[in-house]
Design a protein around this motif. Structure first.
Motif, PDB file in Angstrom:
ATOM      1  N   ALA A 182     -38.218  33.684  68.972  1.00 53.34           N
ATOM      2  CA  ALA A 182     -38.424  32.477  70.793  1.00 53.34           C
ATOM      3  C   ALA A 182     -39.568  31.266  70.153  1.00 53.34           C
ATOM      4  O   ALA A 182     -39.136  30.344  71.579  1.00 53.34           O
TER       5      ALA A 182
ATOM      6  N   THR B  93     -40.195  27.728  69.922  1.00 53.62           N
ATOM      7  CA  THR B  93     -39.660  26.523  69.727  1.00 53.62           C
ATOM      8  C   THR B  93     -40.502  25.274  69.098  1.00 53.62           C
ATOM      9  O   THR B  93     -40.393  24.544  68.500  1.00 53.62           O
ATOM     10  N   SER B  94     -41.339  24.851  70.064  1.00 50.58           N
ATOM     11  CA  SER B  94     -42.695  23.749  69.108  1.00 50.58           C
ATOM     12  C   SER B  94     -43.865  24.333  68.990  1.00 50.58           C
ATOM     13  O   SER B  94     -43.897  25.420  69.920  1.00 50.58           O
TER      14      SER B  94
ATOM     15  N   CYS C   1     -44.515  26.319  73.349  1.00 48.61           N
ATOM     16  CA  CYS C   1     -44.005  26.996  73.984  1.00 48.61           C
ATOM     17  C   CYS C   1     -42.811  28.037  73.085  1.00 48.61           C
ATOM     18  O   CYS C   1     -42.729  27.807  72.224  1.00 48.61           O
ATOM     19  N   LEU C   2     -42.749  28.662  73.986  1.00 51.12           N
ATOM     20  CA  LEU C   2     -40.984  30.215  73.412  1.00 51.12           C
ATOM     21  C   LEU C   2     -40.134  29.692  74.956  1.00 51.12           C
ATOM     22  O   LEU C   2     -39.892  29.688  75.947  1.00 51.12           O
ATOM     23  N   GLY C   3     -39.002  29.589  73.935  1.00 47.08           N
ATOM     24  CA  GLY C   3     -37.935  29.414  74.751  1.00 47.08           C
ATOM     25  C   GLY C   3     -37.508  31.129  74.679  1.00 47.08           C
ATOM     26  O   GLY C   3     -36.065  30.971  73.765  1.00 47.08           O
ATOM     27  N   GLU C   4     -37.041  31.364  76.155  1.00 48.91           N
ATOM     28  CA  GLU C   4     -36.932  32.561  76.575  1.00 48.91           C
ATOM     29  C   GLU C   4     -35.345  32.445  77.411  1.00 48.91           C
ATOM     30  O   GLU C   4     -35.311  31.702  78.309  1.00 48.91           O
TER      31      GLU C   4
ATOM     32  N   ARG D 291     -34.622  29.551  79.807  1.00 48.53           N
ATOM     33  CA  ARG D 291     -36.376  28.913  80.410  1.00 48.53           C
ATOM     34  C   ARG D 291     -36.885  28.962  79.515  1.00 48.53           C
ATOM     35  O   ARG D 291     -37.808  29.349  78.739  1.00 48.53           O
ATOM     36  N   THR D 292     -38.452  27.642  79.155  1.00 45.33           N
ATOM     37  CA  THR D 292     -39.224  27.397  78.029  1.00 45.33           C
ATOM     38  C   THR D 292     -40.577  27.640  78.961  1.00 45.33           C
ATOM     39  O   THR D 292     -41.073  26.745  79.943  1.00 45.33           O
ATOM     40  N   THR D 293     -41.240  29.001  78.402  1.00 48.15           N
ATOM     41  CA  THR D 293     -42.593  28.702  78.853  1.00 48.15           C
ATOM     42  C   THR D 293     -43.786  28.587  77.456  1.00 48.15           C
ATOM     43  O   THR D 293     -43.850  28.980  76.711  1.00 48.15           O
ATOM     44  N   CYS D 294     -44.408  27.793  77.787  1.00 51.36           N
ATOM     45  CA  CYS D 294     -45.910  27.229  77.205  1.00 51.36           C
ATOM     46  C   CYS D 294     -47.300  28.001  77.687  1.00 51.36           C
ATOM     47  O   CYS D 294     -47.796  27.954  78.833  1.00 51.36           O
TER      48      CYS D 294
ATOM     49  N   ALA E  20     -45.294  20.623  78.191  1.00 53.69           N
ATOM     50  CA  ALA E  20     -44.131  21.382  77.132  1.00 53.69           C
ATOM     51  C   ALA E  20     -45.233  20.418  76.053  1.00 53.69           C
ATOM     52  O   ALA E  20     -45.267  18.996  76.229  1.00 53.69           O
TER      53      ALA E  20
END
Length: 653
Positions: free
Chosen positions: A234, A236-237, A244-247, A254-257, A268
């Protein structure tokens, strides 16, 4: 269909024919069939980039755990190991302070697989079980950099300045060395299914992916091969401030940083520019072979995403002399335009690509049409006396010629829509509808294509045993036995000389070898049939019974487990002639008393089971059991050329 007097000549520029480049800056892909594109930034212009590989080779401080939201985060300056078990917004310590039996001293990287965890330090590797709750062992090694838990309780360790992989077990026992043959330095290590090892190396700024294992040599691989073998994480960057994690959230993706200390982060990280912002390429002089050639048209086959642009410039000359002011540039965003240049034998093309750094245009092919041939050549000379009017007429009619050429290409490609081997899978039912075929829902595309290809021959022979046999073979992959009941009708007749051989026939039938037809047994007759010995029939003519018995009936026989009985029955009903009655039979039921049995369908030549004394079904000596093999060894079923006894070497199943 076009109005042009004769087909035009053209020249292609692509990876197959060649780009004829004289000079190029900031572009790559001259040997790639995908096309020309802007180069990546840095010393590896053709990639892949580090950001592209983050989902498979994350930062050394990060490691995906066992679960969709589980992650491990190493905080080197605080010598802490954090864990995230649920899709929340915080990381928590793996072990509370003061309860760690082996706290990290100088942590370098972390890796996880399943419920095992490996923490790399400056001079050792700590291997943990149960998500870091149980210390399994300590691996002593010099200058470790990366570790990867593998199958069979194995741990692979890569050291600084080397591409050799050292193999250990979880307790720290040395198992050997795995030579990769890769160049550069290891910056990523993963293990996959089937004891596969994936390696990411940095060779002077050029990133390379390697794939291998203990029983297979290492070779370079592509990002597509990596993505097909290992599911991406997950991640992403990532940048110097966090990741950041794209879940998947309750309301959608959603994207959680987070920061590198495991704290939530609102902003982000900005994606780094992957590509250079501009690139150009100039061809050599392209020779038309025609003196004072009037070049006609330039067509560019390209994908131009938002934020990017493609610009084309051309110049035509009779030799290699021209000025910078002679270049003709295409309008912005135009990839198909007419050549507005004086006649000349040679043409030179200049291609310029630009972008915002996050995306790149891709130019697959450039087509140059020459000499100029339009439908204006079919007009009377009076329309072409004025040079200005002639030029306008040619350009005006070229619009219609281009449209008609597109229609011509559609007509030329129309036969490809009827090719079962070339159309997409979703078109196969439509193509079958044109031929009057119907597909079962469970048939795969290969079976459907084979039926469409064989349709002309199947239609020509439809209603014959050969066509039915071929249809069953294509669908189910096995050739059936087609048993026509009429072939079993052996009504005998008396000869002039019993035992003689009439001319033009085979051997005469003898009494006792065939059954004589009796009228009183074919159907019930008053005064001629005994009660219970003949069926009651109220149709047909009694005199035709010898010829209609078993007529227009057949059976399709297949071995056990070779086909679905219901699907086979539906196929036979569609392929059988309307005046026939067919039945389907698959093996597996054993011999049928009073009915004909077929070898390979209703029978199985197998040895008897091993005798066991006692139990629920004990064997009886001298009847159905052999305690030990005879002098010729154990019997293994029916032997060819050897006398076999029913019940000894064969069985009814």
């Amino acid at each position: 269909m076009t109005c042009a007097p004769h087909p035009a000549t053209f020249r292609l520029l692509d990876a197959y024919v060649g780009w004829d480049q004289q000079e190029a800056h900031g572009l790559v892909g001259f040997d790639d069939p995908a096309g020309l594109r802007l180069a990546y930034r840095g010393t590896a212009p053709e990639g892949p980039t580090r950001d592209q590989l983050l989902p498979w080779f994350p930062d050394p401080r990060l490691a995906p755990g066992c679960g969709p939201c589980a992650w491990y985060l190493l905080v080197p300056d605080e010598r802490r190991l954090l864990r995230r078990d649920v899709c929340g917004d915080a990381f928590t310590p793996v072990r509370p302070p003061g309860c760690d039996p082996a706290p990290p001293r100088e942590p370098v990287s972390v890796a996880a697989r399943g419920h095992r965890l490996a923490v790399v330090e400056s001079d050792r590797v700590l291997v943990w079980r149960r998500e870091g709750e149980q210390l399994a062992g300590v691996i002593r090694v010099e200058r470790p950099r990366w570790a990867a838990p593998g199958p069979d309780d194995e741990v692979l360790v890569a050291c600084r300045g080397s591409t050799l992989l050292r193999r250990f077990d979880s307790t720290g026992g040395f198992r050997g060395v795995l030579r990769t043959g890769a160049r550069g330095e290891v910056i990523g290590l993963r293990t996959g299914p089937g004891q596969t090892v994936w390696l990411l190396t940095d060779d002077g700024g050029r990133l390379r992916i390697h794939r291998g294992g203990r029983r297979r040599p290492f070779r370079t691989a592509t990002v597509a091969e990596l993505a097909a073998a290992l599911p991406p994480s997950a991640l992403t960057s990532a940048d110097e401030d966090g990741f950041c994690l794209g879940e998947k959230g309750p309301d959608g993706p959603r994207t959680t940083c987070f920061t590198w200390r495991g704290l939530p982060r609102d902003a982000a990280p900005r994606a780094a520019d992957a590509y250079v912002t501009s690139g150009s390429y100039v061809t050599t002089l392209i020779d038309s072979g025609i003196s004072r050639c009037r070049w006609h048209r330039v067509r560019v086959d390209a994908d131009v995403p938002a934020g990017t642009a493609v610009a084309v410039g051309i110049v035509v000359s009779e030799d290699d002399r021209y000025d910078e002011s002679d270049w003709q540039a295409s309008a912005p965003g135009v990839t198909d335009f007419l050549v507005d240049q004086p006649p000349g034998r040679f043409l030179r093309l200049r291609l310029r690509l630009s972008g915002d750094g996050g995306a790149t245009p891709v130019v697959r092919r450039i087509r140059l049409d020459f000499p100029r041939v339009t439908s204006a050549d079919l007009l009377p000379p009076a329309f072409r006396q004025d040079p200005a009017a002639d030029d306008f007429t040619e350009r005006f009619l070229s619009l219609f010629d281009a449209t008609l050429a597109e229609v011509d290409r559609v007509i030329e490609r129309y036969p490809a829509l009827l090719d079962p081997a070339g159309v997409p899978d979703r078109v196969l039912p439509w193509l079958a509808g044109l031929l009057g075929l119907s597909f079962e829902a469970g048939w795969d595309p290969a079976t459907r294509r084979a039926l469409l290809a064989a349709a002309p021959e199947l239609y020509r022979r439809r209603g014959t045993p050969g066509a039915l046999r071929e249809a069953v073979r294509i669908v189910f992959g096995v050739a059936p036995v087609i048993d026509e009941s009429a072939a079993d009708r052996r009504w005998a007749r008396l000869r002039e000389a019993v035992g003689g051989t009439p001319a033009g026939s085979g051997q005469a039938e003898e009494l006792g070898s065939v059954r004589l037809f009796g009228r009183s047994a074919s159907r019930f007759r008053l005064g001629g049939s005994a009660l219970g010995s003949a069926p009651l029939r109220a149709f047909g003519t009694p005199d035709s019974d010898p010829y209609t018995a078993h007529a227009h009936r057949f059976r399709v026989l297949l071995p056990a487990g070779s086909a679905d009985g219901a699907a086979l029955r539906r196929l036979v009903e569609r392929q059988a002639p309307a005046h026939t009655v067919g039945s389907v039979r698959t093996g597996g039921a054993g011999f049928v008393v009073g009915a004909r049995s077929t070898v390979g369908v209703d029978t199985a030549f197998v040895p008897l089971p091993a005798p066991v004394l006692g139990g629920e079904r004990p064997v009886r000596l001298n009847r159905d059991g052999v305690l030990r093999p005879g002098p010729r060894g154990p019997r293994r079923g029916v032997g060819v050329g050897v006398v076999s006894a029913v019940g000894v070497h064969t069985r009814v199943s």
